[in-house]
Enzyme design. Sequence first.
Site, PDB file in Angstrom:
ATOM      1  CE  LYS A 118      -3.272   1.941   3.516  1.00  0.00           C
ATOM      2  NZ  LYS A 118      -4.045   1.843   4.388  1.00  0.00           N
ATOM      3  NE  ARG A 153      -5.489  -1.586   7.217  1.00  0.00           N
ATOM      4  CZ  ARG A 153      -4.377  -0.843   8.116  1.00  0.00           C
ATOM      5  NH1 ARG A 153      -5.472  -0.511   9.388  1.00  0.00           N
ATOM      6  NH2 ARG A 153      -3.550  -0.684   7.542  1.00  0.00           N
ATOM      7  CG  HIS A 169     -13.335   9.035   8.358  1.00  0.00           C
ATOM      8  ND1 HIS A 169     -14.453   9.005   7.568  1.00  0.00           N
ATOM      9  CD2 HIS A 169     -12.072   8.166   7.476  1.00  0.00           C
ATOM     10  CE1 HIS A 169     -14.492   8.290   6.407  1.00  0.00           C
ATOM     11  NE2 HIS A 169     -13.260   7.754   6.804  1.00  0.00           N
ATOM     12  CD  GLN A 170     -10.537   5.293  10.541  1.00  0.00           C
ATOM     13  OE1 GLN A 170     -10.454   3.655  10.186  1.00  0.00           O
ATOM     14  NE2 GLN A 170      -9.536   5.311   9.311  1.00  0.00           N
ATOM     15  CG  ASN A 182     -14.862  12.468  20.671  1.00  0.00           C
ATOM     16  OD1 ASN A 182     -13.410  11.857  20.352  1.00  0.00           O
ATOM     17  ND2 ASN A 182     -13.910  13.492  19.823  1.00  0.00           N
ATOM     18  CG  MET A 221      -9.094  -0.258  17.315  1.00  0.00           C
ATOM     19  SD  MET A 221      -7.919  -1.533  16.662  1.00  0.00           S
ATOM     20  CE  MET A 221      -7.514  -2.203  14.878  1.00  0.00           C
ATOM     21  CE  LYS A 231      -1.598   9.078  15.516  1.00  0.00           C
ATOM     22  NZ  LYS A 231      -2.148   8.338  14.457  1.00  0.00           N
ATOM     23  N   GLY A 254      -4.213  -3.203  18.317  1.00  0.00           N
ATOM     24  CA  GLY A 254      -4.164  -2.735  16.618  1.00  0.00           C
ATOM     25  C   GLY A 254      -3.677  -1.728  16.132  1.00  0.00           C
TER      26      GLY A 254
HETATM   27  P1  NAD Z   1     -10.446  11.818  12.322  1.00  0.00           P
HETATM   28  O1  NAD Z   1      -9.236  12.997  12.047  1.00  0.00           O
HETATM   29  O2  NAD Z   1     -11.286  12.079  11.581  1.00  0.00           O
HETATM   30  O3  NAD Z   1     -10.724  11.826  13.940  1.00  0.00           O
HETATM   31  C1  NAD Z   1      -9.551  11.932  15.130  1.00  0.00           C
HETATM   32  C2  NAD Z   1     -10.582  11.435  16.004  1.00  0.00           C
HETATM   33  O4  NAD Z   1      -9.216  11.549  16.961  1.00  0.00           O
HETATM   34  C3  NAD Z   1     -11.318  12.199  16.893  1.00  0.00           C
HETATM   35  O5  NAD Z   1     -12.390  10.976  18.151  1.00  0.00           O
HETATM   36  C4  NAD Z   1     -10.793  13.388  17.900  1.00  0.00           C
HETATM   37  O6  NAD Z   1     -11.851  13.747  18.791  1.00  0.00           O
HETATM   38  C5  NAD Z   1      -9.315  12.773  18.686  1.00  0.00           C
HETATM   39  N1  NAD Z   1      -8.495  13.466  18.492  1.00  0.00           N
HETATM   40  C6  NAD Z   1      -7.948  14.782  17.668  1.00  0.00           C
HETATM   41  N2  NAD Z   1      -6.542  14.936  18.273  1.00  0.00           N
HETATM   42  C7  NAD Z   1      -7.154  14.897  19.647  1.00  0.00           C
HETATM   43  C8  NAD Z   1      -5.872  14.698  20.971  1.00  0.00           C
HETATM   44  N3  NAD Z   1      -4.695  15.535  20.421  1.00  0.00           N
HETATM   45  N4  NAD Z   1      -6.162  14.230  21.751  1.00  0.00           N
HETATM   46  C9  NAD Z   1      -6.989  13.401  21.979  1.00  0.00           C
HETATM   47  N5  NAD Z   1      -8.033  12.791  21.054  1.00  0.00           N
HETATM   48  C10 NAD Z   1      -8.122  13.550  19.778  1.00  0.00           C
HETATM   49  O7  NAD Z   1      -9.244  10.326  13.062  1.00  0.00           O
HETATM   50  P2  NAD Z   1      -9.465   8.798  12.790  1.00  0.00           P
HETATM   51  O8  NAD Z   1      -9.259   8.285  10.788  1.00  0.00           O
HETATM   52  O9  NAD Z   1     -10.850   8.859  12.847  1.00  0.00           O
HETATM   53  O10 NAD Z   1      -8.422   7.957  12.876  1.00  0.00           O
HETATM   54  C11 NAD Z   1      -8.604   7.783  14.461  1.00  0.00           C
HETATM   55  C12 NAD Z   1      -7.114   7.618  14.556  1.00  0.00           C
HETATM   56  O11 NAD Z   1      -7.134   6.028  14.388  1.00  0.00           O
HETATM   57  C13 NAD Z   1      -5.349   8.223  14.378  1.00  0.00           C
HETATM   58  O12 NAD Z   1      -5.003   8.350  14.958  1.00  0.00           O
HETATM   59  C14 NAD Z   1      -5.362   7.311  13.131  1.00  0.00           C
HETATM   60  O13 NAD Z   1      -4.287   7.008  12.873  1.00  0.00           O
HETATM   61  C15 NAD Z   1      -5.854   6.003  13.381  1.00  0.00           C
HETATM   62  N6  NAD Z   1      -5.900   4.790  12.532  1.00  0.00           N
HETATM   63  C16 NAD Z   1      -5.166   4.016  13.289  1.00  0.00           C
HETATM   64  C17 NAD Z   1      -5.398   2.549  12.164  1.00  0.00           C
HETATM   65  C18 NAD Z   1      -4.617   1.228  12.217  1.00  0.00           C
HETATM   66  O14 NAD Z   1      -4.737   0.750  11.958  1.00  0.00           O
HETATM   67  N7  NAD Z   1      -4.041   0.704  14.044  1.00  0.00           N
HETATM   68  C19 NAD Z   1      -5.621   2.747  11.045  1.00  0.00           C
HETATM   69  C20 NAD Z   1      -6.618   3.962  10.783  1.00  0.00           C
HETATM   70  C21 NAD Z   1      -6.338   5.022  11.299  1.00  0.00           C
END
Ligand code: NAD
Length: 320
Positions: free
Chosen positions: A67, A110, A137-138, A159, A219, A226, A291
Amino acid sequence: MLVVAEKDIASLMTPEAAFEAIESVFAAMSAGKARNFPVVREAIGHEDALYGFKGGFDAAGLTLGLKAGGYWPNNGKHDLINHQSTVFLFDPDTGRVAAAVGGNLLTALRTAAASAVSIKYLAPKGARVLGMIGAGHQSAFQMRAAARVHAFEKVIGWNPHPEMLTRLAETAAELGLPFEAVELDRLGSDADVIISITSSFGPLLMNDHVKGPTHIAAMGTDTKGKQELDPALVARARVYTDEIAQSTTIGEAQHAIAAGLIRAEDIHELGAAVNGTDPGRGTTEVTIFDGTGVGLQDLAVAKAVVEIAKNKGLAQQVDI
Ligand code: NAD
């Protein structure tokens, strides 16, 4: 090669197909039949972008590829989402490129499927309440995938930005489940299964919040620095992960490892629970799935959607 465009993924890919693909690839990883290659991730010095590759080979599913993509924080000005990725699959017999597949929606599917696999194998018996930490978003994908593998009766959520909680309420309503916004201490004591999916750089859910028996799918933490969980909570739990090398370095376990509270040997592969070589939660009070997100997950769902597109006659053939 075949092309499956990003715009077609939503109508082709199903959460069921994503779940099966991820369950199989975790099993193959744990059986030593599939491996991820070292991740490349670079700040390119243009548009503040982080760009990289995640690749691997699954000898059980005969899936080879990578990817490519990353994070472009200024994409709003182009009306595009900030995370952009494309999956490339190669024929493992010849090395010829076999498919190019839009990777944006697949990444969410995924990731949600990974936590759903952990819920299937590790949720406490009779789990009723799903707790959501995170409303980005997730989070909606996560809730839908969790509800598919377990019959929850209620969703509670928290949240850091409360104005975003409407997403959780709307997703729960779509699933026919009642939703209540709660503080973290209630979330930790009332939820039987917790999914955390935020961009946090500090602990949100503390050890004394969690009563148990509880399964936590952590996740959000996929990068050094982080953090969503109290390291003492990680130390108290039986910890599972997709890949131990990532869990200890970029996953939630990095902090408990750095504090000397756990060792890499204390972390278990979720694929071993799928394969039945790991006993699972047993009488354990708290289980955690760390995860971290591996390239083989992306390849597995890309391969699945290519098969679906081929069967429906919707994969475009391009000569290269
Ligand atoms: P998003 O930007 O749509 O949402 C961010 C989320 O984190 C919201 O709930 C927001 O309120 C919160 N947030 C933002 N800044 C923050 C901070 N400083 N402290 C605490 N919370 C905070 O992001 P998303 O697409 O929903 O992704 C959420 C997380 O999941 C990201 O960290 C992303 O990297 C991670 N992610 C992990 C995987 C995996 O395979 N483990 C895959 C995709 C995304």
